[in-house]
Design a protein around this motif. Structure first.
Motif, PDB file in Angstrom:
ATOM      1  N   LEU A  17       9.947  -1.824  -0.572  1.00  0.00           N
ATOM      2  CA  LEU A  17       9.718  -1.482   0.828  1.00  0.00           C
ATOM      3  C   LEU A  17       9.977  -2.658   1.760  1.00  0.00           C
ATOM      4  CD1 LEU A  17       6.398   0.588   0.548  1.00  0.00           C
ATOM      5  CD2 LEU A  17       8.746   1.418   0.483  1.00  0.00           C
ATOM      6  N   ALA A  18      10.319  -3.816   1.172  1.00  0.00           N
ATOM      7  CA  ALA A  18      10.445  -5.019   1.989  1.00  0.00           C
ATOM      8  C   ALA A  18      11.586  -4.930   2.992  1.00  0.00           C
ATOM      9  CB  ALA A  18      10.643  -6.239   1.086  1.00  0.00           C
ATOM     10  N   GLU A  19      12.632  -4.185   2.661  1.00  0.00           N
ATOM     11  CA  GLU A  19      13.806  -4.114   3.537  1.00  0.00           C
ATOM     12  C   GLU A  19      13.660  -3.065   4.632  1.00  0.00           C
ATOM     13  OE1 GLU A  19      16.097  -6.393   3.226  1.00  0.00           O
ATOM     14  OE2 GLU A  19      14.978  -7.177   1.495  1.00  0.00           O
ATOM     15  N   LEU A  20      12.602  -2.292   4.593  1.00  0.00           N
ATOM     16  CA  LEU A  20      12.434  -1.235   5.589  1.00  0.00           C
ATOM     17  C   LEU A  20      11.983  -1.812   6.923  1.00  0.00           C
ATOM     18  CD1 LEU A  20      10.574   1.511   3.488  1.00  0.00           C
ATOM     19  CD2 LEU A  20      13.024   1.355   3.982  1.00  0.00           C
ATOM     20  N   SER A  21      12.316  -1.113   7.998  1.00  0.00           N
ATOM     21  CA  SER A  21      11.780  -1.482   9.306  1.00  0.00           C
ATOM     22  C   SER A  21      10.291  -1.192   9.333  1.00  0.00           C
ATOM     23  CB  SER A  21      12.483  -0.675  10.404  1.00  0.00           C
ATOM     24  OG  SER A  21      12.144   0.706  10.279  1.00  0.00           O
ATOM     25  N   HIS A  22       9.597  -1.714  10.328  1.00  0.00           N
ATOM     26  CA  HIS A  22       8.166  -1.444  10.430  1.00  0.00           C
ATOM     27  C   HIS A  22       7.891   0.054  10.514  1.00  0.00           C
ATOM     28  CE1 HIS A  22       7.275  -5.570  10.545  1.00  0.00           C
ATOM     29  NE2 HIS A  22       7.407  -5.807  11.855  1.00  0.00           N
ATOM     30  N   ALA A  23       8.666   0.760  11.307  1.00  0.00           N
ATOM     31  CA  ALA A  23       8.450   2.202  11.486  1.00  0.00           C
ATOM     32  C   ALA A  23       8.671   2.948  10.179  1.00  0.00           C
ATOM     33  CB  ALA A  23       9.351   2.736  12.580  1.00  0.00           C
ATOM     34  N   ASP A  24       9.754   2.595   9.456  1.00  0.00           N
ATOM     35  CA  ASP A  24      10.030   3.269   8.177  1.00  0.00           C
ATOM     36  C   ASP A  24       8.962   2.930   7.138  1.00  0.00           C
ATOM     37  OD1 ASP A  24      12.280   4.463   9.202  1.00  0.00           O
ATOM     38  OD2 ASP A  24      13.670   2.939   8.453  1.00  0.00           O
ATOM     39  N   PHE A  25       8.461   1.697   7.176  1.00  0.00           N
ATOM     40  CA  PHE A  25       7.387   1.294   6.264  1.00  0.00           C
ATOM     41  C   PHE A  25       6.150   2.170   6.476  1.00  0.00           C
ATOM     42  CE2 PHE A  25       3.469  -1.251   5.869  1.00  0.00           C
ATOM     43  CZ  PHE A  25       3.495  -1.525   4.507  1.00  0.00           C
ATOM     44  N   LEU A  26       5.757   2.354   7.728  1.00  0.00           N
ATOM     45  CA  LEU A  26       4.592   3.186   8.020  1.00  0.00           C
ATOM     46  C   LEU A  26       4.846   4.643   7.671  1.00  0.00           C
ATOM     47  CD1 LEU A  26       3.425   1.634  11.413  1.00  0.00           C
ATOM     48  CD2 LEU A  26       2.535   1.190   9.119  1.00  0.00           C
ATOM     49  N   ASP A  27       6.087   5.075   7.855  1.00  0.00           N
ATOM     50  CA  ASP A  27       6.451   6.442   7.486  1.00  0.00           C
ATOM     51  C   ASP A  27       6.294   6.650   5.982  1.00  0.00           C
ATOM     52  OD1 ASP A  27       7.822   9.043   8.512  1.00  0.00           O
ATOM     53  OD2 ASP A  27       8.948   8.488   6.708  1.00  0.00           O
ATOM     54  N   GLU A  28       6.687   5.659   5.193  1.00  0.00           N
ATOM     55  CA  GLU A  28       6.554   5.747   3.742  1.00  0.00           C
ATOM     56  C   GLU A  28       5.089   5.858   3.318  1.00  0.00           C
ATOM     57  OE1 GLU A  28       8.551   5.808   1.022  1.00  0.00           O
ATOM     58  OE2 GLU A  28      10.309   6.131   2.279  1.00  0.00           O
ATOM     59  N   LEU A  29       4.226   5.230   4.073  1.00  0.00           N
ATOM     60  CA  LEU A  29       2.797   5.268   3.744  1.00  0.00           C
ATOM     61  C   LEU A  29       2.089   6.477   4.338  1.00  0.00           C
ATOM     62  CD1 LEU A  29       1.720   1.512   4.114  1.00  0.00           C
ATOM     63  CD2 LEU A  29       2.493   2.732   2.079  1.00  0.00           C
ATOM     64  N   GLY A  30       2.826   7.342   5.045  1.00  0.00           N
ATOM     65  CA  GLY A  30       2.236   8.541   5.623  1.00  0.00           C
ATOM     66  C   GLY A  30       1.450   8.285   6.890  1.00  0.00           C
TER      67      GLY A  30
END
Length: 608
Positions: free
Chosen positions: A187-200
């Motif tokens: 998940l390190a390469e994801l943007s902040h928004a995509d990171f939060l999206d991955e965590l629901g």
């Protein structure tokens, strides 16, 4: 409840889980409001055939117990009387030849609350407060209804609120801790928004309540919780039932998000608990935190995970006295104490916030918080924690005492009773001496051991007749009569540990990044709480009154509840004042409205 337990109750006063009715002419109308109150709170016993007078309780019996029981149970099961059928368990006793009926009202499931009762063609819900039934306010009914829903508050989306309203510093802090614990997850390469999206925490560009509370900007938090997330107060005095002459010595109102609150409060805690020199047995490096720190951190995390964030009228509080620290939560636990101690509890008010705490390392496993606190407090040899869960008022309180309970060694017990007692069993006996009587499930608060080990200790003490049970189910324990008599003259003065003295030096290192401390300013003015308004109205009507007169005027008996829920908030906000501020514990102390209090009543209600 057996016959002896009933008689012992009748020698005392009405408790919050026990009420008597004469019932000479059939089922009393007020009996059903008591059923509603017991069902919405923690259950309780309703006894028919007992008359209350100034001299105490008198057993008068009921003339036709079978008809009375059938009528009462029929009413409890009727949906014309209650919003849902109420489970009630009947018991029949003969006392001095008179029939007495005792009914145990089982507490309702949270999904069925509030249990409303029909009174004069209208429907009302009641809760049990001290020894009386109290009609629920709209806010109190709202708390029941929120907790009855399947969809949790923290899972709800905030329409029109996107990632831009989150605090980037807080997001980076969460990501840093997540990455340090889950380096194998890509998940390190994801943007902040995509990171939060991955965590629901972000869905279709909208943030969840969990994301907003955990990482929201101050403006967003002000909309969600205008009175702040946690109110931390330092009071450099021992705790007392009497209201102190001053409100606090220092105050930290956390009006930021959960990340900022964690940083600020834990930073403050580390300045209040000095860290004695100790080496880690593995690394041989000095321990970074005081030995009490794990319990204090877990208590704070529990406060942030389990509180009712939709409640705009109450704020979580941490009250730091010189002899104890209390964590007061606006939101009760959905599970019993025994389940909390077992760990692994999944019935959570805010599961997404709890999961995020676990992912960043602030909650190792869901449901283990109380067990960790008990083990830690046992390891540092402190007085066992006190847990008070009130499903009626929707509150949860945890008190950590800094005192040590005096213990007699094994030689004392052998000399006096001829039995050998382990150190853990001696701790359990000292705890029972302090609390009087307690359920078996609570014994683990004293031992800090597993359920199996605690059961073995209790059985050993029962066999040796050092403890006894006081109910027919054998679930409530107390010291045996001969032991109560033996220890009656023994000194009982817990020693307050020196760790709670004002710190000499700052901590070696904070557990987080440098705290982002909210300003030490008065909180945003929340709506006036109903208990405070009731107190102000009483003083407006009758003039200045003493504490006893106030309790009588409000129909309350619990001194602690009145002090913390009525007096303290009103004093904190300057609505009332003491007539003898220099001697707060004077027996002549009275309370009166201030100009601020009179102005507030005039604003709210028109005139004084």
């Amino acid at each position: 409840m057996d016959r002896e337990t009933l008689l012992e109750r009748l020698r005392g006063i009405e408790w919050d889980d026990f009420e008597v009715k004469e019932a000479a002419g059939g089922v009393p109308k007020t009996a059903y409001t008591t059923v509603s109150a017991f069902a919405n709170t923690s259950g309780g016993w309703l006894v028919f055939g007992v008359k209350e007078s100034k001299q105490g309780f008198e057993v008068v019996g009921v003339p036709d117990p079978d008809t009375l029981q059938n009528d009462f149970l029929g009413g409890c099961h009727s949906t014309e009387k209650f919003s849902r059928p109420v489970e009630v368990r009947p018991h029949h006793f003969l006392i001095d030849g008179r029939s007495v009926l005792a009914f145990y009202v089982v507490p309702a499931r949270r999904f069925d609350k509030p249990i409303r009762v029909r009174v004069d063609k209208a429907w009302y819900a009641y809760i049990r407060v001290a020894a009386r039934d109290q009609k629920c306010t709209p806010e109190e009914e709202g708390r029941f209804l929120r907790d009855a829903t399947v969809d949790t508050f923290d899972a709800q989306l905030m329409p029109g609120v996107g990632f831009s309203e989150l605090d980037e510093t807080s997001v980076r802090w969460v990501r840093g801790l997540y990455q340090s614990r889950h380096a194998d997850r890509p998940l390190a390469e994801l943007s902040h928004a995509d990171f939060l999206d991955e965590l629901g925490l972000l869905q279709d560009g909208q943030v969840t309540q969990a994301a907003a509370l955990f990482m929201g900007r101050r403006k967003l938090i002000g909309r969600l919780k205008p009175a702040g997330l946690v109110d931390f107060r330092l009071i450099r005095l021992p705790w007392s039932e009497e209201v102190p002459s001053h409100r606090y010595d220092d105050r930290l109102l956390c009006e930021g998000n959960i990340v900022e609150t964690l940083q600020a409060v834990l930073g403050r805690i580390l300045t209040l608990v000095p860290n004695p020199f100790a080496l880690d047995p593995v690394t041989l490096q000095r321990e970074a935190h005081p030995p009490e720190y794990p319990a204090l951190r877990e208590a704070l995390v529990n406060l942030l995970v389990h509180q009712d964030y939709a409640d705009q009228h109450r704020t979580a509080r941490v009250l730091w006295y010189t002899d104890r620290t209390s964590f007061d939560n606006p939101g009760d636990s959905f599970v019993a104490l025994s389940a909390m101690l077992d760990g692994g509890v999944s019935d959570l008010r805010n599961p997404r916030i709890a999961r995020l705490m676990r992912l960043i390392g602030y909650a190792e496993q869901v449901g283990t918080g109380i067990a960790t606190i008990v083990r830690t407090w046992r390891a540092v040899d402190r007085t066992p924690p006190v847990v008070v869960n009130d499903p009626g008022r929707k509150t949860y309180g945890l008190t950590l005492s800094w005192a040590r309970v005096p213990q007699h060694d094994d030689a004392f017990w052998k000399a006096h009773i001829g039995a050998s007692v382990s150190s853990d069993e001696a701790r359990l006996l000292a705890w029972l001496r302090e609390v009087g009587a307690a359920p078996r499930s609570s014994a683990r608060l004293a031992t800090g051991a597993t359920a199996r080990a605690t059961r073995a200790m209790v059985e050993h003490l029962l066999v040796n007749r050092l403890v006894e049970t006081v109910d027919d189910e054998g679930e409530v324990l107390r010291l045996a009569a001969h032991l109560r008599e033996l220890l009656a003259d023994e000194p009982f003065a817990p020693q307050v540990a020196p760790q709670v003295a004002p710190p000499v030096a700052p901590p070696l290192a904070p557990p987080l990044a440098p705290p982002v401390a909210p300003p030490l300013a008065p909180p945003l003015a929340p709506p006036l709480a109903p208990p405070v308004e009731a107190l102000l109205r009483l003083l407006q009507e009758r003039g200045q009154l003493g504490a006893k007169a106030v309790r009588e005027g409000l129909g309350l008996k619990d001194r602690t509840h009145v002090r913390e829920t009525y007096f303290q908030p009103a004093l904190d906000e300057g609505y009332i004042e003491m007539t003898r501020p220099d001697t707060p514990q004077s027996r002549l102390q009275e309370y009166r409205l201030t100009d601020t209090g009179r102005s507030l009543l005039a604003t709210l209600h028109g005139a004084i």
